[in-house]
Design an enzyme around this catalytic site. Sequence first.
Site, mmCIF file in Angstrom:
data_model
loop_
_atom_site.group_PDB
_atom_site.id
_atom_site.type_symbol
_atom_site.label_atom_id
_atom_site.label_comp_id
_atom_site.label_asym_id
_atom_site.label_seq_id
_atom_site.Cartn_x
_atom_site.Cartn_y
_atom_site.Cartn_z
ATOM 1 C CD GLU A 1 -18.115 46.107 14.744
ATOM 2 O OE1 GLU A 1 -19.160 46.609 14.295
ATOM 3 O OE2 GLU A 1 -17.422 45.296 14.091
ATOM 4 C CG ASP B 1 -15.271 44.462 11.018
ATOM 5 O OD1 ASP B 1 -16.138 45.314 11.234
ATOM 6 O OD2 ASP B 1 -15.500 43.381 10.432
#
Length: 581
Positions: A323, A294
């Site tokens: 990400e 993330d």
Amino acid sequence: MKDSNLQLMLHGNNISTMQPVFNYAGVEVKDVVKVNSPNYLFLNLNISGAKPGKFNIQLKQGNKTVHRYSYELKQRAAGSANRQGFTSSDVMYLITPDRFANGNPKNDSVKDMADKLNRNDRSGRHGGDIAGIIQNLDYIKDMGFTALWVNPVLENDQPKVSYHGYSTTDYYKVDPRFGSNEEYLELSKQAKQRDIKLVMDMVLNHIGSKHWWMDDLPTEDWLNFQDEYKTTNHRREAIQDPHASEYDYQLQTEGWFVESMPDLNQENELLATYLIQNTLWWIEYADLGGIRMDTYSYPDPEFMSEWTRRVMDEYPNFNIVGEEWSLNPAIVSYWQRGKKNYNGYVSYLPSLMDFPVQNAMVEALRDDEKSWDTGWLKLYNTLATDFLYPEPENLVVFPDNHDMDRIYTQLNQDADLTKQAIAYILTTRGIPQLYYGTEILMHNSEKGDHGIIRTDFPGGWSGDKVNAFTGKGLTKEQLDMQQYMKKLLNWRKDAKVIHTGKLTHYAPYKGVYVYFRHNGPEKVMVILNKNELPYELELEKFAPQLQGVKQTTDVISGKAYNLNQSKLALPIKAPLILELK
């Protein structure tokens, strides 16, 4: 492990005044680190030639043993270091566990945890869990998926909106409302038996405000802006920008997302080691087939380089996708392994989420084709920037995810355009990822609302009138999409030319985009047609790819097409995937 160093964090009342003592062959204490809080000790060990087994760590004051803790060194599974991570031969199924299936209603609410079950609250907990995923693995396998990315399952003991899992309060413990560590391991085992790799969603940038650390932070710099909360500016470009101010750079990497998500200071070496070791532990413990990281560009960049290096050093064939939510390929490519960056930054990250292609694909499908720079040209032009990436074939491509409007919503609930989006994602270069519910045209009535985007999967709860696992109650259009995806996904499993073949595309013309995947004699021709009226595609310019091919069959419909002619009549507003033999 390849790295013989191990750091142990010990936490307890005034243990910094105590002396750690143990005796185990092959384990040596290099040094003991004391920090600001008197309630911590960090033991730096070296493990060389030790055998698996347990030993007692004693904490002594003088000759008196005040605490005793049993620590275990475990045997690695055979071949663990050489595990194969997800590749372009895989297709990921992304699941938000709280919203997929409730396999164990007994864990819906937990006595000492504040955020209780409330299915009427779009931002509340709905009861989905690991047991529900395990019970429906056969559905996932039958659909044709070969990898499973599950949103975070670690403990999120926050007072509200904890269902999404991105506010970790214990890095070593699965949230009991999802299940247990043992159930997560069972999910991995059951998935592996079905040739499905488990991809763990990790968050190293921030924690939840109720993490157990927050009551007793080890050091004065464990968090960024530890004494004065500041929000990140989300100016991720500041990391690459040669003109960026130090102020913008610092706020990007050290600012908090929100006040309930304290930002970790990975420049603290003790914390950095803790996070790296935690990752390695989960790979070993849960037999992971990959990691999705993330907010990759938000932590300290040097730490992310070291974290990824350490993981890939231990597991050379592993895969990690980061990400970086930027629509600029130059920004995204900065983070990929092998990139020669102007400022000397070295990354070891194998894969990234391809947000530029996702955005270009949606705009291309929604646009008209009346201008020279609209429609399919947006996607064509974006893919043409692949020269920026060291490994474009290792990017993860996707129509949507848990943080954006569902693809059916983005395409104005047009099932024909949605089919073209799926056809593209499953045949272009890269590693496809699809979000649960896309196969049944799930959509969100209120754009941008995460609670509605992450709607409960029908059939995952007892009493559901519609059951997408069995098909009961689905509309004709939903069933059609489900079968469409199932056919493509299972075809793709054995289509090696899609996994590894070169991609050659032709400039779009009059609403039609054509590209080939080819690997020697193996060839697939993909035709994406947005025209709502009959259209005949002239074949002359494709002669180099079509040489010697007279007949072909569409993978989707099974219909035969004659290529031994000057023009090809295309199905209206539909894709063709033609195997050329």
